[in-house]
Design a protein around this motif. Sequence first.
Motif, PDB file in Angstrom:
ATOM      1  N   PHE A  91       0.854  -1.187   0.000  1.00  0.00           N
ATOM      2  CA  PHE A  91       0.000   0.000   0.000  1.00  0.00           C
ATOM      3  C   PHE A  91       0.892   1.240   0.000  1.00  0.00           C
ATOM      4  CE2 PHE A  91      -2.401  -3.425   1.856  1.00  0.00           C
ATOM      5  CZ  PHE A  91      -3.648  -3.297   1.267  1.00  0.00           C
ATOM      6  N   TYR A  92       0.568   2.171  -0.895  1.00  0.00           N
ATOM      7  CA  TYR A  92       1.332   3.406  -1.032  1.00  0.00           C
ATOM      8  C   TYR A  92       0.451   4.588  -0.642  1.00  0.00           C
ATOM      9  CZ  TYR A  92       4.633   0.505  -3.607  1.00  0.00           C
ATOM     10  OH  TYR A  92       5.521  -0.485  -3.959  1.00  0.00           O
ATOM     11  N   LEU A  93       0.883   5.354   0.345  1.00  0.00           N
ATOM     12  CA  LEU A  93       0.134   6.504   0.842  1.00  0.00           C
ATOM     13  C   LEU A  93       0.787   7.773   0.301  1.00  0.00           C
ATOM     14  CD1 LEU A  93      -0.932   7.054   4.571  1.00  0.00           C
ATOM     15  CD2 LEU A  93      -0.379   8.913   3.028  1.00  0.00           C
ATOM     16  N   TYR A  94       0.086   8.474  -0.573  1.00  0.00           N
ATOM     17  CA  TYR A  94       0.563   9.736  -1.137  1.00  0.00           C
ATOM     18  C   TYR A  94      -0.048  10.890  -0.355  1.00  0.00           C
ATOM     19  CZ  TYR A  94       1.958   6.705  -4.988  1.00  0.00           C
ATOM     20  OH  TYR A  94       2.525   5.693  -5.731  1.00  0.00           O
ATOM     21  N   TYR A  95       0.764  11.903  -0.065  1.00  0.00           N
ATOM     22  CA  TYR A  95       0.282  13.010   0.752  1.00  0.00           C
ATOM     23  C   TYR A  95       1.157  14.240   0.529  1.00  0.00           C
ATOM     24  CZ  TYR A  95       4.200  12.076   3.975  1.00  0.00           C
ATOM     25  OH  TYR A  95       5.454  11.909   4.533  1.00  0.00           O
ATOM     26  N   SER A  96       0.733  15.365   1.078  1.00  0.00           N
ATOM     27  CA  SER A  96       1.588  16.555   1.089  1.00  0.00           C
ATOM     28  C   SER A  96       1.817  16.988   2.524  1.00  0.00           C
ATOM     29  CB  SER A  96       0.980  17.699   0.275  1.00  0.00           C
ATOM     30  OG  SER A  96      -0.065  18.332   0.978  1.00  0.00           O
ATOM     31  N   VAL A  97       2.964  17.601   2.729  1.00  0.00           N
ATOM     32  CA  VAL A  97       3.322  18.120   4.048  1.00  0.00           C
ATOM     33  C   VAL A  97       4.030  19.451   3.856  1.00  0.00           C
ATOM     34  CG1 VAL A  97       5.509  16.822   4.053  1.00  0.00           C
ATOM     35  CG2 VAL A  97       4.545  17.642   6.220  1.00  0.00           C
ATOM     36  N   GLY A  98       3.785  20.383   4.777  1.00  0.00           N
ATOM     37  CA  GLY A  98       4.429  21.680   4.656  1.00  0.00           C
ATOM     38  C   GLY A  98       4.075  22.595   5.802  1.00  0.00           C
ATOM     39  N   HIS A  99       4.272  23.882   5.548  1.00  0.00           N
ATOM     40  CA  HIS A  99       4.076  24.921   6.555  1.00  0.00           C
ATOM     41  C   HIS A  99       2.940  25.824   6.090  1.00  0.00           C
ATOM     42  CE1 HIS A  99       7.962  23.806   8.392  1.00  0.00           C
ATOM     43  NE2 HIS A  99       8.343  23.614   7.139  1.00  0.00           N
ATOM     44  N   GLU A 100       1.758  25.648   6.676  1.00  0.00           N
ATOM     45  CA  GLU A 100       0.576  26.419   6.309  1.00  0.00           C
ATOM     46  C   GLU A 100       0.389  26.356   4.797  1.00  0.00           C
ATOM     47  OE1 GLU A 100       0.983  30.265   8.104  1.00  0.00           O
ATOM     48  OE2 GLU A 100       0.704  29.477  10.119  1.00  0.00           O
TER      49      GLU A 100
END
Length: 328
Positions: A91-100
């Motif tokens: 299973f591959y979980l795609y996401y974004s992460v950042g600052h606001e």
Amino acid sequence: MAAQTYTNPVYPDYFADPFVWQHQGVYYAIGTGPAEAAGQVEDRHQRRVFPLLRSHDLIRWEFAGNALQRPDPALGDNFWAPEVAYCDGTFYLYYSVGHEDKRHQLRVATSSNPLGPYQDAGQPLVDPEACAFAIDPSPFQDDDGQWYLFYAQDFLDTEDGVRAGTALVVDRLISMTQLAGEAKVVLRARQDWQRFLADRPMYGGIYDWHTLEGPCVRKYGGQYYCFYSGGRWETDSYGVDYGVAEQVMGPYSDVGNAAGPRVLRSVPGSVLGPGHNSIAVSPDGQADYIVYHAWDTKMEARRMCIDLLHWTPDGPRCQGPTWTPQSL
């Protein structure tokens, strides 16, 4: 057997950007929780990010823990819009992460279990130095087995009638954790209803900023439909529209939406800002359901909703958003 009924929302707690998939007869949902949206992951979840739900019928959901082992905290505290793909036992979980809303990067994590824990692969999918803001990754597998990743990024040009703002692109995955680096534009904003904010300070300038986000691709009748959400997620302008193409990499066209989103839109006094959808097949395999979030009228939380998706001669349409009892 009598038809089951449900009333939106189908899950009572905050659950934005819902992505639903089915594995071995069980439905799973993953989304942006209140801590992820507010940049308070460390306080709320400590080591695990993104709420997971589980269901056997698409309408009764139970909380099943949090999915992602938190990567390096230096990447940021805002985790948005996860989606999951299953390929060759992983299973591959795609996401974004950042600052606001200033810097966001796309990443992927893996697990041998749909409920995780998912471990980050260790590198961004798109170079953050070349693309400072990339969000809403959505994997799509074509009939030949090839995987693609649709996502949103920022554009500043305004040539040929397009609007500055966040819009949609697609790239081919050469592996489940690596893009080909040949992204093509899917859709750009062209309509007033897609405005996010006038006179928005961005990248050292002031822009009439427009937003297309939350891509979700479904192949139907030999054509590729890229559903997306447009407008501002905090207002009643937000809704779901689509573009259509003959080839998975485009070109896509969303001509015909000048009057507003054609799939989901706000119902004043009842449902506000329906959007960021995925698509799930009904338990009997006979119908497509659009899964989306919507605000309550007091705008206290974005919650998960489902409604029947109709494939009409004029394109996909939805009988929703609904807020009264419906038959599944």
